[in-house]
Design a protein around this motif. Structure first.
Motif, PDB file in Angstrom:
ATOM      1  N   ASP A 113       1.027  -1.058  -0.062  1.00 31.64           N
ATOM      2  CA  ASP A 113       0.001  -0.184   0.120  1.00 31.64           C
ATOM      3  C   ASP A 113       0.885   1.326  -0.145  1.00 31.64           C
ATOM      4  O   ASP A 113       1.655   1.698   0.926  1.00 31.64           O
ATOM      5  N   PRO A 114       1.013   1.999  -1.166  1.00 33.55           N
ATOM      6  CA  PRO A 114       1.920   3.066  -1.410  1.00 33.55           C
ATOM      7  C   PRO A 114       1.780   4.136  -0.113  1.00 33.55           C
ATOM      8  O   PRO A 114       2.388   4.943   0.457  1.00 33.55           O
ATOM      9  N   LEU A 115       0.240   4.189   0.264  1.00 33.78           N
ATOM     10  CA  LEU A 115      -0.041   5.329   1.010  1.00 33.78           C
ATOM     11  C   LEU A 115       0.592   4.976   2.437  1.00 33.78           C
ATOM     12  O   LEU A 115       1.068   5.765   3.004  1.00 33.78           O
ATOM     13  N   GLN A 116       0.398   3.730   2.850  1.00 38.24           N
ATOM     14  CA  GLN A 116       0.835   3.304   4.262  1.00 38.24           C
ATOM     15  C   GLN A 116       2.294   3.346   4.227  1.00 38.24           C
ATOM     16  O   GLN A 116       3.006   3.632   5.296  1.00 38.24           O
ATOM     17  N   ASP A 117       2.924   3.036   3.055  1.00 42.18           N
ATOM     18  CA  ASP A 117       4.617   3.312   2.659  1.00 42.18           C
ATOM     19  C   ASP A 117       4.911   4.663   3.247  1.00 42.18           C
ATOM     20  O   ASP A 117       5.929   5.098   4.005  1.00 42.18           O
ATOM     21  N   VAL A 118       4.184   5.533   2.379  1.00 42.53           N
ATOM     22  CA  VAL A 118       4.595   6.994   2.580  1.00 42.53           C
ATOM     23  C   VAL A 118       4.265   7.609   4.030  1.00 42.53           C
ATOM     24  O   VAL A 118       5.194   8.040   4.737  1.00 42.53           O
ATOM     25  N   LEU A 119       3.014   7.154   4.609  1.00 38.24           N
ATOM     26  CA  LEU A 119       2.883   7.447   6.094  1.00 38.24           C
ATOM     27  C   LEU A 119       4.201   6.958   7.247  1.00 38.24           C
ATOM     28  O   LEU A 119       4.423   7.843   7.924  1.00 38.24           O
ATOM     29  N   ALA A 120       4.641   5.796   6.788  1.00 38.09           N
ATOM     30  CA  ALA A 120       5.282   5.077   7.525  1.00 38.09           C
ATOM     31  C   ALA A 120       6.749   6.053   7.450  1.00 38.09           C
ATOM     32  O   ALA A 120       7.476   6.346   8.699  1.00 38.09           O
ATOM     33  N   GLU A 121       6.963   6.444   6.470  1.00 43.08           N
ATOM     34  CA  GLU A 121       8.452   7.257   6.247  1.00 43.08           C
ATOM     35  C   GLU A 121       8.463   8.660   6.562  1.00 43.08           C
ATOM     36  O   GLU A 121       9.158   8.998   7.076  1.00 43.08           O
ATOM     37  N   ARG A 122       7.227   9.259   6.574  1.00 42.43           N
ATOM     38  CA  ARG A 122       7.141  10.560   7.198  1.00 42.43           C
ATOM     39  C   ARG A 122       7.035  10.511   8.362  1.00 42.43           C
ATOM     40  O   ARG A 122       7.656  11.352   9.170  1.00 42.43           O
TER      41      ARG A 122
END
Length: 210
Positions: free
Chosen positions: A190-199
């Motif tokens: 899930d790209p959204l959850q990947d982005v949220l994790a890195e942010r």
């Protein structure tokens, strides 16, 4: 597997460090993706269908003896693009190993490795506890949902009854996801959850570790 043991593994009070992880919810709230009870429910459903399915399929395969722990680690890494998400999974995996050593002290837990993913350890625990792959998949899916639900309730000061009602409404989805997980390794992210994790790891003074 004993029903009591199964319920214990699914209990949010299980001392594996899950209470310090929000499943991306803290960053989702900070980013405006999650704002209220309705958007929390949508986020939980998305998390079940993606991260929950992937982790449950890996745990089920380990529990069934179809996937060795070392291979499961490689498969989990390949399905978890965000380094921050991998770190969160491994932190909780170490916590579950620590607990498992107390509950089943005669088992050789070195087989899971030094820094195992949570899904790998759940699968290994399932084998030791004589759980079926679908039972352990259900535990993984359920805890993937409820960990994020609890964090959302705390962060948004939501009515606990409203959040609990959301998890009840999502119960059929959890069951469907667990059943799908035992059919083979899920290969999605899930790209959204990947982005949220890195942010999240770049945020100053977050309340949760992930």
């Amino acid at each position: 597997m004993s029903l009591a043991v199964l319920l214990t593994l699914a209990d949010s009070r299980l001392p594996i460090g899950g209470h310090v992880h929000s499943g991306g919810v803290e960053e989702a709230i900070a980013s405006g993706v999650v704002r209220d009870a309705a958007s929390v429910e949508l986020y939980l459903a998305r998390r079940v269908r993606t991260a929950g399915l992937v982790a449950a399929s890996l745990a089920a395969a380990v529990c069934a003896g179809e996937l060795a722990c070392g291979r499961a680690e490689s498969e989990a890494d390949a399905r978890t693009p965000a380094p921050a998400a991998r770190a969160a999974s491994r932190a909780q995996g170490r916590g579950l190993v620590r607990l498992a050593k107390h509950v089943w002290p005669h088992h050789d837990w070195r087989v899971v490795g030094a820094r195992p993913h949570l899904s790998t350890v759940f699968g290994a625990v399932g084998r030791v506890a004589d759980a079926t792959p679908e039972q352990i998949a259900g535990v993984v899916v359920y805890t993937t949902m409820t960990g994020a639900a609890t964090a959302a309730q705390r962060l948004l000061a939501l009515d606990p009854a409203a959040v609990a009602a959301s998890t009840v409404r999502l119960a059929p989805l959890c069951d469907e996801t667990a059943a799908l997980a035992v059919k083979g390794l899920a290969a999605l992210s899930d790209p959204l959850q990947d982005v949220l994790a890195e942010r999240h790891v770049r945020r100053d003074m977050p309340l949760f570790a992930s």
